[in-house]
Design an enzyme around this catalytic site. Structure first.
Site, PDB file in Angstrom:
ATOM      1  N   ARG A 102      44.529  37.645  44.768  1.00  0.00           N
ATOM      2  CA  ARG A 102      44.392  38.954  44.109  1.00  0.00           C
ATOM      3  C   ARG A 102      45.338  39.899  44.827  1.00  0.00           C
ATOM      4  NH1 ARG A 102      39.127  42.379  42.362  1.00  0.00           N
ATOM      5  NH2 ARG A 102      39.352  40.881  40.688  1.00  0.00           N
ATOM      6  N   HIS A 129      44.793  39.876  34.346  1.00  0.00           N
ATOM      7  CA  HIS A 129      43.529  39.441  34.956  1.00  0.00           C
ATOM      8  C   HIS A 129      43.039  38.233  34.140  1.00  0.00           C
ATOM      9  CE1 HIS A 129      40.063  39.431  37.335  1.00  0.00           C
ATOM     10  NE2 HIS A 129      39.518  40.593  37.066  1.00  0.00           N
ATOM     11  N   GLN A 132      39.318  36.810  34.283  1.00  0.00           N
ATOM     12  CA  GLN A 132      38.364  37.706  33.628  1.00  0.00           C
ATOM     13  C   GLN A 132      38.384  37.487  32.124  1.00  0.00           C
ATOM     14  OE1 GLN A 132      36.173  40.190  35.038  1.00  0.00           O
ATOM     15  NE2 GLN A 132      35.377  39.931  32.966  1.00  0.00           N
ATOM     16  N   ASP A 221      37.901  49.620  30.142  1.00  0.00           N
ATOM     17  CA  ASP A 221      38.033  49.376  31.584  1.00  0.00           C
ATOM     18  C   ASP A 221      38.276  50.738  32.236  1.00  0.00           C
ATOM     19  OD1 ASP A 221      38.365  48.139  34.058  1.00  0.00           O
ATOM     20  OD2 ASP A 221      40.432  47.498  33.678  1.00  0.00           O
ATOM     21  N   CYS A 261      34.797  44.519  32.186  1.00  0.00           N
ATOM     22  CA  CYS A 261      35.005  43.573  33.292  1.00  0.00           C
ATOM     23  C   CYS A 261      34.225  43.972  34.538  1.00  0.00           C
ATOM     24  CB  CYS A 261      36.490  43.438  33.593  1.00  0.00           C
ATOM     25  SG  CYS A 261      37.266  44.931  34.210  1.00  0.00           S
ATOM     26  N   ARG A 289      32.242  34.452  34.588  1.00  0.00           N
ATOM     27  CA  ARG A 289      33.358  34.293  35.539  1.00  0.00           C
ATOM     28  C   ARG A 289      33.166  32.992  36.318  1.00  0.00           C
ATOM     29  NH1 ARG A 289      36.152  38.714  37.448  1.00  0.00           N
ATOM     30  NH2 ARG A 289      37.434  37.086  38.408  1.00  0.00           N
TER      31      ARG A 289
HETATM   32  N1  NVA Z   1      41.776  47.301  35.872  1.00  0.00           N
HETATM   33  C1  NVA Z   1      40.896  47.139  37.009  1.00  0.00           C
HETATM   34  C2  NVA Z   1      40.108  45.881  36.890  1.00  0.00           C
HETATM   35  C3  NVA Z   1      39.142  45.638  37.999  1.00  0.00           C
HETATM   36  C4  NVA Z   1      38.418  44.331  37.893  1.00  0.00           C
HETATM   37  C5  NVA Z   1      41.719  47.154  38.287  1.00  0.00           C
HETATM   38  O1  NVA Z   1      42.797  46.539  38.304  1.00  0.00           O
HETATM   39  O2  NVA Z   1      41.302  47.775  39.250  1.00  0.00           O
HETATM   40  N1   CP Z   2      35.847  42.147  37.254  1.00  0.00           N
HETATM   41  C1   CP Z   2      36.251  41.864  38.498  1.00  0.00           C
HETATM   42  O1   CP Z   2      37.278  41.232  38.722  1.00  0.00           O
HETATM   43  O2   CP Z   2      35.414  42.288  39.458  1.00  0.00           O
HETATM   44  P1   CP Z   2      35.718  42.368  41.020  1.00  0.00           P
HETATM   45  O3   CP Z   2      36.793  43.399  41.211  1.00  0.00           O
HETATM   46  O4   CP Z   2      34.417  42.763  41.627  1.00  0.00           O
HETATM   47  O5   CP Z   2      36.186  41.031  41.495  1.00  0.00           O
END
Ligand code: NVA
Ligand code: CP
Length: 303
Positions: A102, A129, A132, A221, A261, A289
């Protein structure tokens, strides 16, 4: 399929194969049927951004498959002190059987995969993502028995979630409509892909009511993703009016699903009322997930 770097790389059939295996693994888990498909294998899990779901579902998932997950935080590992990604790749491939990462730039994930001889899984970048959205597609298919022909609507920031929903849903034959302010449109790579699709409809608008009309599934989101904290104030203003609320729900089909998500910011992108009314399917989405990522790991690392 060596890696899962982005849904853009997958065919509709490959997505279906992952979803089918995810359904089976979910069924088996619920019925006490264990599978040690990854016995003795390890997954390095690099996190350069925060996480609750991704970390816990990957770590639990590999454990349930007989393997072991190793958490590496961006700041505690040598990555945080500038060790190049290409060197990290060539070290981890000698210990581990897969890497989940990540991070911020999609290019970093692609470079990791170029240098690592083991599968690499994108656990979220600024561009996509994929894990997800595989779980999201699984949830929709479970609840509505099909994907093809359904209409998905995304309201809000044209971010990583928007990009993966556009790409993943269109690849599964779903119509996609996106409503967002002009300056926060999805990534050009997602929009360019949408232009190539002939068997499903894609619409991009600034009007959320138009986007939500007759939708089977509504997504949103956060307005400021991880790494965008300094823009939060300006974004709050720009996205006012892009909330999923009762008015939007009335424009959608009567039994429309809501997906998020998570984490959610109630009162911003979604009202507390709509969130709680659809909490069951939103938390099932979070549960999925685990099953979807187990399927990805088995398919990539199980051979
Ligand atoms: N769009 C959000 C998703 C978090 C799971 C981010 O990138 O922070
Ligand atoms: N939706 C998601 O990826 O959650 P986290 O940021 O908690 O991993």
């Amino acid at each position: 399929m060596k890696d899962l770097l982005k849904l853009l790389d997958l065919s509709g059939d490959e997505i279906t194969k992952i979803l089918d295996m995810a359904d089976q693994l979910k069924y088996d888990l619920k019925h006490g049927i264990a599978h040690e498909y990854l016995k003795g294998k390890t997954l390095a899990m690099i996190f350069e951004k925060n996480s609750t779901r991704t970390r816990v579902s990957f770590e639990t998932g590999i454990y349930q498959l007989g393997g072991h997950g190793i958490f590496l935080s961006g700041s505690d590992s040598q990555l945080g002190r500038g060790e190049p990604i290409k060197d990290t790749a060539r070290v981890l491939e000698r210990y581990c059987d897969g890497i989940m990462i990540r991070t911020f730039e999609q290019e970093k994930v692609e470079e990791l995969a170029d240098y690592a001889g083991i599968p690499v899984i994108n656990g979220l970048t600024d561009f996509e993502h994929p894990c997800q959205v595989l779980a999201d597609l699984m949830t929709i298919r479970e609840r509505m028995s099909r994907l093809k022909g359904l209409k998905v609507c995304y309201i809000g920031d044209g971010n990583n979630m928007a990009n993966s929903i556009i790409i993943g849903a269109l690849k599964c034959g779903m119509d996609v409509s996106v409503a967002c302010p002009r300056q926060y449109r999805p990534d050009k790579r997602a929009l360019d892909f949408a232009k190539t699709v002939t068997d499903a409809k894609f619409t991009l608008t600034e009007d959320k009511m138009e986007a939500a009309k007759d939708a089977d599934v509504l997504f949103t989101d956060v307005w400021a993703s991880m790494g965008m904290e300094s823009e939060a104030k300006a974004r709050m203003q720009a996205f006012t009016g892009y909330q999923i609320n009762d008015e939007v729900m009335k424009a959608a089909k009567p039994h429309a699903l809501v997906q998020h998500c998570l984490p959610a910011h109630r009162g911003e992108e979604i009202t507390d009322e709509v969130f709680e009314k659809h909490a069951d399917e939103i938390f099932e989405e979070a549960e999925n997930r685990l099953h979807a990522q187990k399927a990805v790991m088995v398919l990539l690392m199980g051979g």
